[in-house]
Motif scaffolding. Structure first.
Motif, PDB file in Angstrom:
ATOM      1  N   CYS A  84       0.835  -1.195   0.000  1.00 54.99           N
ATOM      2  CA  CYS A  84       0.000   0.000   0.000  1.00 54.99           C
ATOM      3  C   CYS A  84       0.874   1.251   0.000  1.00 54.99           C
ATOM      4  O   CYS A  84       1.887   1.323   0.691  1.00 54.99           O
ATOM      5  N   HIS A  86       0.085   4.066   1.146  1.00 55.31           N
ATOM      6  CA  HIS A  86      -0.153   4.928   2.300  1.00 55.31           C
ATOM      7  C   HIS A  86       0.963   4.709   3.313  1.00 55.31           C
ATOM      8  O   HIS A  86       1.910   5.478   3.352  1.00 55.31           O
ATOM      9  N   LEU A  87       0.892   3.637   4.075  1.00 52.38           N
ATOM     10  CA  LEU A  87       1.930   3.411   5.074  1.00 52.38           C
ATOM     11  C   LEU A  87       2.515   2.004   4.996  1.00 52.38           C
ATOM     12  O   LEU A  87       3.025   1.479   5.984  1.00 52.38           O
ATOM     13  N   GLY A  88       2.436   1.403   3.818  1.00 52.48           N
ATOM     14  CA  GLY A  88       3.220   0.195   3.585  1.00 52.48           C
ATOM     15  C   GLY A  88       2.637  -1.141   3.996  1.00 52.48           C
ATOM     16  O   GLY A  88       3.372  -2.123   4.066  1.00 52.48           O
ATOM     17  N   CYS A  89       1.339  -1.238   4.285  1.00 47.69           N
ATOM     18  CA  CYS A  89       0.774  -2.548   4.576  1.00 47.69           C
ATOM     19  C   CYS A  89       0.584  -3.309   3.263  1.00 47.69           C
ATOM     20  O   CYS A  89       0.718  -2.748   2.191  1.00 47.69           O
ATOM     21  N   CYS A 102      -6.833  -2.422   1.491  1.00 45.18           N
ATOM     22  CA  CYS A 102      -5.782  -2.360   2.494  1.00 45.18           C
ATOM     23  C   CYS A 102      -6.403  -2.316   3.879  1.00 45.18           C
ATOM     24  O   CYS A 102      -7.134  -1.385   4.200  1.00 45.18           O
ATOM     25  N   CYS A 104      -5.188  -1.753   6.751  1.00 50.30           N
ATOM     26  CA  CYS A 104      -4.634  -0.871   7.778  1.00 50.30           C
ATOM     27  C   CYS A 104      -5.478   0.383   7.999  1.00 50.30           C
ATOM     28  O   CYS A 104      -5.844   0.695   9.120  1.00 50.30           O
ATOM     29  N   HIS A 105      -5.764   1.124   6.907  1.00 49.63           N
ATOM     30  CA  HIS A 105      -6.585   2.315   7.088  1.00 49.63           C
ATOM     31  C   HIS A 105      -7.664   2.387   6.014  1.00 49.63           C
ATOM     32  O   HIS A 105      -8.018   3.459   5.531  1.00 49.63           O
ATOM     33  N   GLY A 107      -7.783   1.597   2.781  1.00 53.40           N
ATOM     34  CA  GLY A 107      -7.512   2.085   1.428  1.00 53.40           C
ATOM     35  C   GLY A 107      -8.096   1.106   0.411  1.00 53.40           C
ATOM     36  O   GLY A 107      -8.065  -0.102   0.612  1.00 53.40           O
ATOM     37  N   PRO A 119      -7.122   6.811   2.405  1.00 56.93           N
ATOM     38  CA  PRO A 119      -6.006   7.752   2.516  1.00 56.93           C
ATOM     39  C   PRO A 119      -4.798   7.564   1.587  1.00 56.93           C
ATOM     40  O   PRO A 119      -3.960   8.437   1.548  1.00 56.93           O
ATOM     41  N   PRO A 120      -4.671   6.460   0.821  1.00 58.11           N
ATOM     42  CA  PRO A 120      -3.444   6.330   0.023  1.00 58.11           C
ATOM     43  C   PRO A 120      -3.241   7.510  -0.929  1.00 58.11           C
ATOM     44  O   PRO A 120      -4.167   7.923  -1.631  1.00 58.11           O
TER      45      PRO A 120
HETATM   46  S1  FES Z   1      -1.341   1.472   4.898  1.00 56.42           S
HETATM   47 FE1  FES Z   1      -2.851   1.055   3.417  1.00 56.42          FE
HETATM   48  S2  FES Z   1      -4.413   2.420   3.948  1.00 56.42           S
HETATM   49 FE2  FES Z   1      -2.838   2.906   5.372  1.00 56.42          FE
END
Ligand code: FES
Ligand code: HEM
Lengths: 145, 348
Positions: A84, A86-89, A102, A104-105, A107, A119-120
């Motif tokens: 991802c 955004h923050l790498g998940c 995703c 994590c948040h 996405g 948020p990505p």
């Molecule tokens: S890491 Fe994918 S939405 Fe935040």
């Protein structure tokens, strides 16, 4: 302060100050990991006919990261990173909704990797791919030694 | 020469100073039980030191062995479940009690002159404790720890200006791996303990030199004595508190032992992913904002919290008759609580 004293302290403090600055700099360099140049290697990914048009299959690059190969046309293959932006998940392919999700948040990406929701900040990254005849090659980063 | 006189000679102690130090007058409001909670985070910190040093005996900071070593602690080491459980529970209770402690300082406006600096030391300590929790959780190297590490270092990477350097510094390379774990371990068991012990010392020194804010409750006569002695009165209260907390920690570790999830898998983020509860508000915030605001938001909050005594003074001047600080505090606390509850209840 007398002029002579001033000049004396100048002689004392400039080398000392430089020395301390130098040591601080070297210390800062020590705790900063060294960046090696990113090297890529062309590797065999699959035979074109391993999957049908619009089908996809998972693949691992040389650093061990998972990605998906999508056959987007008769002679076109895209290699989409599933990390991802955004923050790498790692995103999950949700076949019933036809999206990458995703967890994590929350996405959401399209099958081509474009951001649909959440948020990505940019589309999923892609790898450089080369189709030569019936053989698909991929440019993969080489793992750091 | 008797032993005492030898000791006195080779280790001179000022008896009077010692007597004065231990008979520090304590303000009356500390007689109420809930005010004795002020020392809870401090006591928890000692528990963390002791149990943490014990865990080092068995923990292995290697990505291929970390998970198994924690499993070994939990399942095979004698009373491993207890030490790990107490370390985990005490960490949680410490952060919860720190939050309560900060709220009480905030709402009693005890951060006002001359205690501005001590408030700021307190905020730094709070942030350090959050980093303690984050790095400690990462050491377990289970799925949730791994992805918390991933997201956490990326958040650091999105910091304006120093972000890219910070992310490299924390990860120790391109990807989460051995270097990352080593660095987190160094922070968790060496750097942060030393730094926080020094900060706690400064914090306590300032509390004692500046004194605690004198608070009065309804029904107290003006002429009542304002203080009571530390020894033995307050020490007894604290001792009772410490015993209760100790018992509570053991029971919690026994009844709700920390579980161990699946081992870290860098290619598979679990579908249901949550950080530790104290990061819930930030986690929720990250879901509803874009990357830039997601990172700037919490930072603005921390900067505001850090400089609060001065921000408060500014509002005082602007609206001398209104209690702006109180309302900002209420709104802030409510917002954070709502985010926390929201994240607790939401599946995604
Ligand atoms: S890491 Fe994918 S939405 Fe935040
Ligand atoms: C000197 C102080 C400390 C030392 C030496 C220490 C050491 C350790 C070690 C070796 C581990 C990994 C083993 C394990 O997970 O069981 C660990 C885990 C952990 N630590 Fe610490 N620690 C210290 C202080 C703290 C503090 C102050 C906090 C929190 C505010 C904290 C929070 C945690 C957490 C949440 C874990 C994960 C627990 C688990 O799931 O097992 N630690 N610590």
């Amino acid at each position: 302060m007398k002029r002579k004293d001033f000049i004396t302290s100048l002689f004392a403090f400039i080398p000392l100050g430089t020395g301390f600055a130098g040591i601080t700099f070297m210390g800062a360099r020590f705790i900063t990991p060294r960046k090696s140049e990113k090297l890529y290697r062309k590797i065999f990914a699959m035979n074109l006919d391993d999957i049908e048009v619009n089908e996809s299959k998972p693949f691992f690059d040389l650093t061990g990261r998972e990605l998906v190969l999508v056959r987007t046309g008769e002679n076109d293959v895209r290699a989409i990173s599933t990390t991802c932006t955004h923050l790498g998940c790692k995103v999950h392919w949700e076949a019933d909704k036809n999206i990458f999700f995703c967890p994590c948040h929350n996405g959401v990406f399209s099958p081509e990797g474009a951001v649909i929701e959440g948020p990505p900040p940019r589309p999923l990254d892609t790898y450089r791919v080369q189709v030569e005849g019936k053989v698909v090659y991929l440019y993969s980063q080489i793992a750091e030694s | 020469m008797s032993l005492t006189s030898w000791l006195k000679k080779s280790f001179p102690v000022d008896d009077e100073a010692l007597a004065e130090m231990s008979s520090e007058p304590i303000p009356n409001h500390l007689k109420k039980w809930w005010w004795a909670l002020g020392g809870t985070p401090a006591y928890m910190f000692v528990v963390q030191l002791v149990t943490g040093f014990m865990l080092i005996f068995y923990y292995v900071p290697d990505p291929n062995q970390a998970y198994e070593s924690v499993q070994h602690i939990s399942e095979s080491v004698s009373f491993g479940w207890l030490i790990r459980g107490v370390h985990r529970w005490s960490a949680n209770i410490m952060i919860a009690s720190l939050i309560l402690h900060m709220m009480r300082v905030f709402f009693t406006k005890s951060y006002r002159a001359p205690r501005e600096l001590n408030w700021m030391f307190g905020v730094i300590l709070f942030v350090i404790m959050l980093v303690f929790g984050f790095t400690g959780y990462s050491l377990v190297y289970e799925q949730m720890s791994y992805w918390a590490m991933q997201v956490g270092t990326e958040i650091a990477g999105a910091t304006p200006l120093i972000g890219p350097w910070l992310a490299d510094f924390l990860k120790g390379g391109d990807m989460i791996g051995q270097n990352t774990l080593t660095r987190f371990y160094a922070f968790h068991v060496m750097i942060l303990p030393v730094v926080s012990m020094m900060l706690i010392a400064v914090h306590v020194y300032l509390i004692r030199t500046l004194g605690v804010t004198d608070l009065r409750f309804k029904g107290e006569e003006k002429k009542d004595k304002k203080t009571f002695p530390f020894w033995p009165d307050h020490a007894t209260t604290e001792f009772v508190m410490v015993s209760i907390i100790m018992l509570m920690l053991v029971i919690l570790a026994l009844v709700f032992p920390p579980h161990l999830g699946a081992p870290a898998d860098p290619n598979n983020t679990p579908l249901h992913i949550k950080p530790e509860w104290y990061f819930y508000p930030v986690f929720r915030w990250l879901k509803i904002t874009n990357l830039t605001w997601g990172v700037i938001g919490p930072m603005v909050f921390l900067v505001l919290l850090f400089f609060w005594p001065f921000v408060d003074r500014f509002f005082e001047k602007l609206f001398p008759k209104k209690d702006v600080a109180f309302w900002i505090g209420v709104i802030g606390a409510l917002t954070i609580t709502i985010f926390l509850v929201w994240e607790t209840l939401a599946a995604h």
